[in-house]
Design a protein around this motif. Structure first.
Motif, PDB file in Angstrom:
ATOM      1  N   LYS A   1       0.802  -1.226   0.000  1.00 33.52           N
ATOM      2  CA  LYS A   1       0.000   0.000   0.000  1.00 33.52           C
ATOM      3  C   LYS A   1       0.836   1.277   0.000  1.00 33.52           C
ATOM      4  N   GLY A   2       2.058   1.221   0.509  1.00 28.84           N
ATOM      5  CA  GLY A   2       2.880   2.422   0.596  1.00 28.84           C
ATOM      6  C   GLY A   2       3.658   2.687  -0.681  1.00 28.84           C
ATOM      7  N   GLU A   3       4.381   3.807  -0.716  1.00 27.44           N
ATOM      8  CA  GLU A   3       5.161   4.194  -1.898  1.00 27.44           C
ATOM      9  C   GLU A   3       6.564   3.612  -1.798  1.00 27.44           C
ATOM     10  N   THR A   4       6.644   2.284  -1.809  1.00 23.40           N
ATOM     11  CA  THR A   4       7.927   1.619  -1.621  1.00 23.40           C
ATOM     12  C   THR A   4       8.549   1.137  -2.925  1.00 23.40           C
ATOM     13  N   THR A   5       7.745   0.902  -3.955  1.00 23.36           N
ATOM     14  CA  THR A   5       8.147   0.334  -5.256  1.00 23.36           C
ATOM     15  C   THR A   5       8.801  -1.038  -5.096  1.00 23.36           C
ATOM     16  N   LEU A   6       8.665  -1.649  -3.911  1.00 23.32           N
ATOM     17  CA  LEU A   6       9.295  -2.940  -3.635  1.00 23.32           C
ATOM     18  C   LEU A   6       8.296  -4.066  -3.882  1.00 23.32           C
ATOM     19  N   PRO A   7       8.573  -4.979  -4.814  1.00 21.63           N
ATOM     20  CA  PRO A   7       7.661  -6.115  -5.060  1.00 21.63           C
ATOM     21  C   PRO A   7       7.537  -6.984  -3.811  1.00 21.63           C
ATOM     22  N   TRP A   8       6.392  -7.639  -3.656  1.00 14.93           N
ATOM     23  CA  TRP A   8       6.144  -8.440  -2.456  1.00 14.93           C
ATOM     24  C   TRP A   8       7.167  -9.573  -2.310  1.00 14.93           C
ATOM     25  N   TRP A   9       7.540 -10.170  -3.443  1.00 18.81           N
ATOM     26  CA  TRP A   9       8.483 -11.282  -3.367  1.00 18.81           C
ATOM     27  C   TRP A   9       9.876 -10.813  -2.941  1.00 18.81           C
ATOM     28  N   SER A  10      10.214  -9.579  -3.333  1.00 19.27           N
ATOM     29  CA  SER A  10      11.500  -9.024  -2.926  1.00 19.27           C
ATOM     30  C   SER A  10      11.479  -8.683  -1.437  1.00 19.27           C
ATOM     31  N   TYR A  11      10.320  -8.255  -0.954  1.00 18.21           N
ATOM     32  CA  TYR A  11      10.156  -7.990   0.474  1.00 18.21           C
ATOM     33  C   TYR A  11      10.406  -9.258   1.287  1.00 18.21           C
ATOM     34  N   ILE A  12       9.830 -10.355   0.850  1.00 16.18           N
ATOM     35  CA  ILE A  12      10.022 -11.627   1.554  1.00 16.18           C
ATOM     36  C   ILE A  12      11.500 -12.042   1.527  1.00 16.18           C
ATOM     37  N   LEU A  13      12.142 -11.837   0.385  1.00 13.64           N
ATOM     38  CA  LEU A  13      13.562 -12.159   0.271  1.00 13.64           C
ATOM     39  C   LEU A  13      14.381 -11.335   1.252  1.00 13.64           C
ATOM     40  N   SER A  14      14.015 -10.069   1.428  1.00 10.29           N
ATOM     41  CA  SER A  14      14.763  -9.210   2.353  1.00 10.29           C
ATOM     42  C   SER A  14      14.657  -9.733   3.783  1.00 10.29           C
ATOM     43  N   LEU A  15      13.476 -10.201   4.175  1.00 17.58           N
ATOM     44  CA  LEU A  15      13.309 -10.751   5.517  1.00 17.58           C
ATOM     45  C   LEU A  15      14.130 -12.025   5.700  1.00 17.58           C
ATOM     46  N   VAL A  16      14.142 -12.858   4.680  1.00 18.82           N
ATOM     47  CA  VAL A  16      14.926 -14.096   4.747  1.00 18.82           C
ATOM     48  C   VAL A  16      16.409 -13.768   4.906  1.00 18.82           C
TER      49      VAL A  16
ATOM     50  N   PHE B   1      25.993  -4.777   2.004  1.00 14.77           N
ATOM     51  CA  PHE B   1      25.711  -6.074   1.385  1.00 14.77           C
ATOM     52  C   PHE B   1      24.240  -6.185   1.006  1.00 14.77           C
ATOM     53  N   MET B   2      23.354  -5.718   1.890  1.00 17.16           N
ATOM     54  CA  MET B   2      21.921  -5.798   1.607  1.00 17.16           C
ATOM     55  C   MET B   2      21.551  -4.960   0.387  1.00 17.16           C
ATOM     56  N   LYS B   3      22.152  -3.780   0.269  1.00 16.84           N
ATOM     57  CA  LYS B   3      21.862  -2.933  -0.885  1.00 16.84           C
ATOM     58  C   LYS B   3      22.423  -3.540  -2.169  1.00 16.84           C
ATOM     59  N   MET B   4      23.514  -4.252  -2.046  1.00 17.61           N
ATOM     60  CA  MET B   4      24.076  -4.931  -3.211  1.00 17.61           C
ATOM     61  C   MET B   4      23.106  -6.002  -3.715  1.00 17.61           C
ATOM     62  N   ILE B   5      22.567  -6.794  -2.807  1.00 20.36           N
ATOM     63  CA  ILE B   5      21.584  -7.812  -3.200  1.00 20.36           C
ATOM     64  C   ILE B   5      20.333  -7.155  -3.767  1.00 20.36           C
ATOM     65  N   ALA B   6      19.905  -6.049  -3.123  1.00 16.32           N
ATOM     66  CA  ALA B   6      18.716  -5.341  -3.610  1.00 16.32           C
ATOM     67  C   ALA B   6      18.927  -4.827  -5.025  1.00 16.32           C
ATOM     68  N   GLY B   7      20.141  -4.335  -5.315  1.00 21.52           N
ATOM     69  CA  GLY B   7      20.423  -3.842  -6.658  1.00 21.52           C
ATOM     70  C   GLY B   7      20.376  -4.943  -7.701  1.00 21.52           C
ATOM     71  N   ILE B   8      20.723  -6.158  -7.289  1.00 25.26           N
ATOM     72  CA  ILE B   8      20.687  -7.285  -8.224  1.00 25.26           C
ATOM     73  C   ILE B   8      19.252  -7.701  -8.512  1.00 25.26           C
ATOM     74  N   VAL B   9      18.405  -7.750  -7.465  1.00 30.27           N
ATOM     75  CA  VAL B   9      17.030  -8.256  -7.648  1.00 30.27           C
ATOM     76  C   VAL B   9      16.043  -7.156  -8.015  1.00 30.27           C
ATOM     77  N   ASN B  10      16.405  -5.866  -7.759  1.00 31.65           N
ATOM     78  CA  ASN B  10      15.521  -4.749  -8.098  1.00 31.65           C
ATOM     79  C   ASN B  10      16.296  -3.685  -8.879  1.00 31.65           C
ATOM     80  N   PRO B  11      16.792  -4.015 -10.056  1.00 33.11           N
ATOM     81  CA  PRO B  11      17.602  -3.048 -10.810  1.00 33.11           C
ATOM     82  C   PRO B  11      16.791  -1.811 -11.202  1.00 33.11           C
ATOM     83  N   GLY B  12      17.467  -0.656 -11.099  1.00 30.63           N
ATOM     84  CA  GLY B  12      16.835   0.581 -11.534  1.00 30.63           C
ATOM     85  C   GLY B  12      15.790   1.126 -10.591  1.00 30.63           C
TER      86      GLY B  12
END
Length: 783
Positions: free
Chosen positions: A491-506, A531-542
């Motif tokens: 619902k928020g202005e996160t632009t983060l896909p739900w599956w990427s959110y779950i990956l971040s928690l894992v 390290f977390m931002k590096m993974i985020a850049g790989i799974v959420n480019p741009g």
């Protein structure tokens, strides 16, 4: 005493010249020493467990020298438990009061993310506020005894519930921990500050509160599941909490004999409270006095520039501050009075590498470093101007490939690129070090918790008396926190896909135990955000905003785990029932989610211009939020910036590069316990890596002073005067922190402009009207 000799005696070297005795005779020494100090009411605390008969204890003049977590459990923290009530109307009310209203004072922690140096805030002053309130409550509010035998006697139960009498140590601890838990949302809140500053997005209060609560409670859920590993063992000390623990016990146990310590606390508190006005407001030159800069006023311009880069450091991003002396305690802090010498000695090596590496990178023009400031966390265009990221990302915060080709790639300063590389080195080294060096102790910790044989005396004392909070409580909390975060994500202005959110928690779940183990053992962790931002850049480019939120639900969860685990350790030391601790921290997180958001909005709205400045000042700096944004933007362009064709392709390989030396270090340690007299296991490569990039930005004039502080406390006072160390070291650290931080809070809103209006001190030689406050640029004020 020479530094090498002092380090040898501290236990980093293989041979210590002080007397070491087996614990069988140690018991006699403790009894003799206790008899000698009977007039002071001081007796050493035995562990009362087999552990006490298994290890060696080092003494000087009959006093144990505090070196390990076991020493802390046995000699620093009292095992006493009076069985008094913890969760009362009074403890809940006072905790909520200071968290939601009076804890605005404590929210100076929030201010520090917008300061040139990020400092943790001592909770000792908050502890004393709660104590004063609790004592007043117990003294002045009606009690049950007041109405006994009168016509109001039927009100007795109500009055007893409101005022059960003496304000106990456990009530005190619960109230303080509610208020301090409310302060643990800073990492999440800083992400909302980035959105306001760089993406013109006004994050709604409900979104921010839900997100903050989600990260805090997910981290706490992890702590609960991992507590046999990260809380119960004696080695998990959380060293920077010791000032609070010793103050709790000084106020409530043997108060007549501790009156001298309490009086000394208030004297030191008052002195530092008044003194801080001088370096922070009237005389900012004291932030960093550099003999080299002061003596180079008439030197050629090129010499002044080089001296500024090397010796300047009193202002944000000025220089490396080599050999500068800092007289402003707000930039030093009591951490260096608390952290073990093993951690500090490794950090000194890292500082040395940082000086050499950053200067070498800049003057060799590696990564085009001379095109940009030597120190800064901003991102730049190739021509040296601040990067116009708004031209590269559309209104939905997604990359516009065509615009990127026109504007070009963002560039980092050489120091910032090196810092990012060292963060990856440290992360790789952390994983390898914990798995190789501390693997067996971790396995043993879970096994001991399962069988109830964990030898820590405080754990044993608590487990005999109180029910543990069941694991399913923490599992439910994990699920609720994950659901709250999912709602924000969708619902928020996160632009983060739900599956990427779950990956971040894992990912956060995987990393949390590694970081918390290091933090608990050494009082200092390794930042996992890179390290977390590096993974985020790989799974959420741009998607830079998605990168921010991915990091929030991975790295910030780790940060919350470390902070809340430290609070659980305080609860174990003070014998607060585990179920009460659970309710305490959940309630504190709820209150804090609101308080943190309000304070962030106030500061960002009033100081937006200087927070966006690439350099900042010695009072305000956006370096922390700038760094978050720089990492989010550059890692969202991971392929272009960090790929094989990018300028910083070496940075991602830092994780692997950090692992390899640690593996080699482990193999060497299995063959040789010492090298050149140094214990191989005392070398902590993750700490060395972390501090190798520490001088990348901010006020850097503190290094010499903090090293001197660590030497004075951990090498001289602890080893040569263990009685004074045990009685006064931690309390004095809390007093200095408390006095300074309360004054900084007042100054921030009264004169530094946190409330909107700035009132600068008149200009004079100690507060020059132009140039650097430490004269490293030869501003002419001394002519």
């Amino acid at each position: 005493m020479s530094e090498s000799r002092a380090i040898e005696e501290a236990g980093l070297f293989s041979h210590a010249p002080v007397v070491t005795v087996r614990s069988s005779s140690a018991s006699e020494k403790r009894r003799d020493s206790a008899s000698e100090k009977a007039s002071e009411g001081e007796k050493y605390r035995d562990a009362k467990h087999d552990e006490a008969d298994e290890d060696d204890v080092t003494y000087r003049n009959g006093e144990p020298i505090i070196s390990t977590g076991r020493d802390v459990s046995r000699f620093v923290v009292d095992i006493r438990d009076d069985g008094d009530a913890a969760l009362t109307v009074r403890s809940l009310f006072l905790g909520t009061l200071w968290a939601g209203l009076g804890a605005a004072l404590y929210q100076v922690r929030r201010i520090y993310i917008f300061k040139p140096v990020q400092m943790s805030v001592s909770s000792v002053f908050l502890l004393l506020l709660v104590y004063t309130s609790g004592q007043a409550w117990a003294t002045f509010l009606p009690r049950k005894s007041w109405v006994e035998g009168t016509r109001w006697e039927r009100l007795g139960p109500v009055l007893h519930a409101l005022n059960p009498g003496k304000f106990t140590i456990k009530e005190h601890a619960v109230s303080t921990l509610i208020a301090s838990t409310a302060a643990y949302g800073s990492a999440s809140v800083s992400n909302f500050a980035v959105q306001r500053l760089y993406y013109d997005t006004d994050v709604g209060a409900l979104t921010a509160v839900l997100a903050t609560f989600s990260t805090a409670m997910f981290g706490y859920g992890l702590v609960g599941i991992l507590r046999p590993l990260t809380v119960y063992p004696s080695e998990m000390v959380y060293w920077e909490n010791l000032p609070s623990v010793t103050m709790f016990q000084s106020l409530h146990y043997d108060t007549s004999t501790n009156a001298r310590r309490v009086k000394l606390f208030w004297i030191v508190f008052a002195v530092f409270f008044v003194y801080e006005v001088v370096p922070a407001y009237m005389f900012p030159l004291l932030t960093g006095v550099s003999v080299f800069c002061l003596s180079s006023q008439k030197a050629p311009r090129s010499t002044k520039d080089h001296f500024t880069n090397i010796f300047g450091g009193a202002q944000a991003n000025e220089g490396l501050g080599l050999l500068s002396i800092c007289f402003d305690w707000q930039y030093i802090g009591s951490a260096y009075l608390s952290r073990p010498i093993q951690q500090q000695a490794n950090s000194w090596v890292g500082y040395g590498i940082s000086y050499v590496a950053i200067l070498a990178i800049y003057y060799s023009n590696t990564w085009q470093s001379k095109s940009f400031p030597m120190l800064s966390t901003s991102i730049f265009s190739g021509n040296g101007s601040v990067y116009q990221q708004s031209a590269v990302f559309d209104s939905q915060f997604r990359l516009d490939e065509t615009a990127l080709e026109e504007v070009g790639l963002p560039f980092l300063t050489g120091s910032n690129a090196w810092f990012n590389f060292t963060l990856n080195l440290a992360f790789g080294g952390l994983i390898a070090h914990v798995m190789l060096f501390w693997r067996q102790s971790s396995v043993d910790a879970f096994s001991q918790a399962k069988t109830g044989t964990q030898p820590d005396p405080h754990y044993q004392q608590a487990m005999k008396r109180y029910k543990e909070a069941p694991t399913w409580w923490y599992l439910i909390l994990l699920c609720l926190a994950a659901l709250a975060g999912l709602i924000v994500c969708i619902k928020g202005e996160t632009t983060l896909p739900w599956w990427s959110y779950i990956l971040s928690l894992v990912l956060g779940t995987f990393v949390a135990p590694f970081s918390t183990i290091l933090f608990g053992r050494m009082g200092n962790g390794v930042s996992t955000g890179q390290f977390m931002k590096m993974i985020a850049g790989i799974v959420n480019p741009g998607k830079p905003v998605a990168n921010l939120y991915f990091s929030m639900w991975s790295h910030d969860v780790v940060s919350q785990s470390m902070s809340l685990a430290g609070d659980l350790k305080i609860g174990q030391y003070l014998k607060v029932p585990p179920r009460v601790m659970f309710l305490t921290q959940v309630w504190g997180a709820l209150v804090g989610a609101i308080v943190n958001y309000v304070v962030m909005v106030s500061i960002v709205n009033s100081r937006q211009e200087i927070l966006l400045s690439p350099t900042g000042s010695n009072v305000w700096s956006g370096q922390f939020v700038q760094s978050l944004n720089s990492q989010a933007v550059t890692w969202s362009l991971a392929k272009q910036v960090y790929g094989p064709e990018g300028p910083y392709f070496i940075v991602p390989f830092g994780v692997l590069i950090g692992i390899i030396p640690t593996v080699i270090h482990y193999l060497i340690s299995q063959r040789s316990k010492t090298i050149l007299g140094i214990k191989t296991e005392s070398i902590l490569l993750p700490i060395i890596y972390r501090y190798s990039g520490r001088l990348y930005a901010g006020v850097t004039s503190t290094t010499t002073t903090i090293i001197a502080t660590g030497i004075a406390s951990q090498l001289w006072l602890r080893r040569r005067h263990p009685v004074c160390y045990r009685k006064y070291n931690y309390i004095l650290g809390g007093a200095m922190d408390g006095g300074v931080q309360v004054m900084i809070f007042i100054l921030s809103f009264a004169v530094f402009g946190a409330s909107g209006k700035e009132r600068p001190f008149p200009k004079w030689a100690g507060n020059p009207a132009r140039g650097r406050v430490d004269y490293c640029n030869g501003n002419g004020a001394l002519d």
